[in-house]
Design an enzyme around this catalytic site. Structure first.
Site, PDB file in Angstrom:
ATOM      1  N   LYS A  31     -51.099  19.399  -8.478  1.00  0.00           N
ATOM      2  CA  LYS A  31     -50.660  20.798  -8.539  1.00  0.00           C
ATOM      3  C   LYS A  31     -51.868  21.729  -8.391  1.00  0.00           C
ATOM      4  O   LYS A  31     -51.836  22.708  -7.648  1.00  0.00           O
ATOM      5  CB  LYS A  31     -49.928  21.076  -9.867  1.00  0.00           C
ATOM      6  CG  LYS A  31     -48.565  20.398  -9.935  1.00  0.00           C
ATOM      7  CD  LYS A  31     -47.934  20.422 -11.325  1.00  0.00           C
ATOM      8  CE  LYS A  31     -46.609  19.672 -11.334  1.00  0.00           C
ATOM      9  NZ  LYS A  31     -45.955  19.578 -12.643  1.00  0.00           N
TER      10      LYS A  31
ATOM     11  N   GLN B  60     -47.067  20.850 -18.800  1.00  0.00           N
ATOM     12  CA  GLN B  60     -46.680  19.554 -18.224  1.00  0.00           C
ATOM     13  C   GLN B  60     -45.939  18.712 -19.266  1.00  0.00           C
ATOM     14  O   GLN B  60     -46.389  18.554 -20.392  1.00  0.00           O
ATOM     15  CB  GLN B  60     -47.940  18.826 -17.719  1.00  0.00           C
ATOM     16  CG  GLN B  60     -47.660  17.547 -16.953  1.00  0.00           C
ATOM     17  CD  GLN B  60     -46.914  17.771 -15.628  1.00  0.00           C
ATOM     18  OE1 GLN B  60     -47.036  18.818 -14.991  1.00  0.00           O
ATOM     19  NE2 GLN B  60     -46.128  16.786 -15.220  1.00  0.00           N
TER      20      GLN B  60
ATOM     21  N   ASP C 256     -41.684  26.882 -13.563  1.00  0.00           N
ATOM     22  CA  ASP C 256     -40.962  25.599 -13.595  1.00  0.00           C
ATOM     23  C   ASP C 256     -39.446  25.822 -13.542  1.00  0.00           C
ATOM     24  O   ASP C 256     -38.692  24.902 -13.251  1.00  0.00           O
ATOM     25  CB  ASP C 256     -41.253  24.870 -14.918  1.00  0.00           C
ATOM     26  CG  ASP C 256     -42.223  23.705 -14.745  1.00  0.00           C
ATOM     27  OD1 ASP C 256     -42.278  23.138 -13.642  1.00  0.00           O
ATOM     28  OD2 ASP C 256     -42.903  23.375 -15.734  1.00  0.00           O
TER      29      ASP C 256
HETATM   30  N1  GUN Z   1     -42.954  16.430 -15.792  1.00  0.00           N
HETATM   31  C1  GUN Z   1     -42.318  15.804 -14.769  1.00  0.00           C
HETATM   32  N2  GUN Z   1     -41.893  16.710 -13.849  1.00  0.00           N
HETATM   33  C2  GUN Z   1     -42.270  17.919 -14.314  1.00  0.00           C
HETATM   34  C3  GUN Z   1     -42.125  19.242 -13.798  1.00  0.00           C
HETATM   35  O1  GUN Z   1     -41.539  19.499 -12.734  1.00  0.00           O
HETATM   36  N3  GUN Z   1     -42.662  20.231 -14.575  1.00  0.00           N
HETATM   37  C4  GUN Z   1     -43.287  19.981 -15.753  1.00  0.00           C
HETATM   38  N4  GUN Z   1     -43.770  21.019 -16.435  1.00  0.00           N
HETATM   39  N5  GUN Z   1     -43.433  18.770 -16.252  1.00  0.00           N
HETATM   40  C5  GUN Z   1     -42.930  17.746 -15.530  1.00  0.00           C
END
Ligand code: GUN
Length: 290
Positions: A53, A97, A120
């Site tokens: 990311k 996350q 998100d």
């Molecule tokens: N963990 C797995 N996929 C995601 C996501 O799309 N966003 C976040 N914040 N955590 C995750």
């Protein structure tokens, strides 16, 4: 006949090339989209996702900050950091996350993020807006799936979509987004009796369970669209989805591979949401100066 492969890498590349131009344009107006990522503990998979990311945000010219905490961090300290980021003018997107260590309540953190910075799309305000068809930050993975459908010009009105999996992050919002496109949606999950009976009727199957090889050729109607959101490791440790790819691709009409399918789209849509948030912020500033 073998299925058409939906190339997520290529579609993500196209999406990112559109974003990078808009980031440059925004910089000429004195604003750089900013993303803050909070990573707690030492989950290797989470670290890999977060690195990806961050790398993408850098490549697109965005401001990005990684805030790392040891597993022992308290919920209160995390809430204080979120509050600080909510009030930081240079940050337009905040992402915590997941998963988090057991002593931290995910819901408390998600609800502490300002809905205006919730890139998100996990905050109940954004979920509610999505459900009622209002403008919202859409959860990145299902949003990416919808962009793939659009790019492949797959018409969804009146189609039967079967979503396998009901997570808050993928399955539930995916079904809602297909419904918003006038599809007829069925949700299947671990308590569904005779999964095949449902998936065999589907024009589109979305597999989002996390079980390697769950969806076989026997589950699929000839010519169906098969979207694989699974991220699993096979016995040799290789990345694979929920779909038995080799056999299903001989029967489906369209299929997404793993890797190179939905995965790259998730990150592209996170960047899209961060840019969207920065644009919202800029237009608010401009309106307040009128
Ligand atoms: N963990 C797995 N996929 C995601 C996501 O799309 N966003 C976040 N914040 N955590 C995750």
């Amino acid at each position: 006949m073998a299925a058409i492969i939906i190339d997520g890498k290529e579609i993500a590349k196209k999406t990112k090339s559109e974003i990078v131009g808009q980031v440059q344009e925004m910089k000429t107006q004195g604003m750089t989209p900013g993303l803050a990522v909070i990573l707690v503990g030492d989950n290797q998979a989470s670290r890999t996702y977060v690195n990806s990311k961050q790398k993408t945000a850098r490549e697109l010219g965005m401001h990005n900050v990684l805030i790392e905490y040891p597993e022992s961090i308290t919920e209160q300290e995390l809430l204080a950091k979120i509050d600080e980021l909510n009030n930081d003018e240079n940050i337009h997107g905040i992402l915590v996350q997941l998963p988090l260590p057991g002593h931290i309540n995910e819901t408390h953190l998600i609800e502490a993020i300002s809905p205006d910075k919730d890139v998100d799309g996990f905050h109940p305000i954004n979920i509610g807006r999505m459900m009622t068809g209002q403008d919202a930050f859409l959860p990145c993975t299902p949003f990416g799936v919808m962009v793939m459908m659009k790019e492949m010009e797959i018409d969804l009105a009146g189609k039967h979509v079967v979503v396998v999996g009901r997570s808050n992050i993928v399955g539930k919002p995916a079904g809602q987004l297909f419904l918003n496109k006038n599809a007829t949606v069925t949700y299947c999950h671990s308590k569904t009796k005779d999964l095949k009976e449902h998936t065999r009727q589907a024009d589109v199957v979305v597999a989002a369970v996390g079980k390697a090889g769950l969806i076989t050729a026997d589950h699929i109607k000839p010519g169906a669209v098969v979207i694989d959101v699974g991220m699993n490791r096979d016995v040799e440790g290789k990345l694979c989805g929920d779909v038995a790819y080799a056999e299903v691709k001989e029967k489906a009409g369209y299929i997404t591979p793993v890797p190179g399918g939905v995965g790259p789209m998730t990150i592209a849509m996170l960047m899209y949401n961060t840019l969207k948030s920065a644009k919202n912020h800029l237009s608010k500033l401009q309106n307040s100066n009128l």
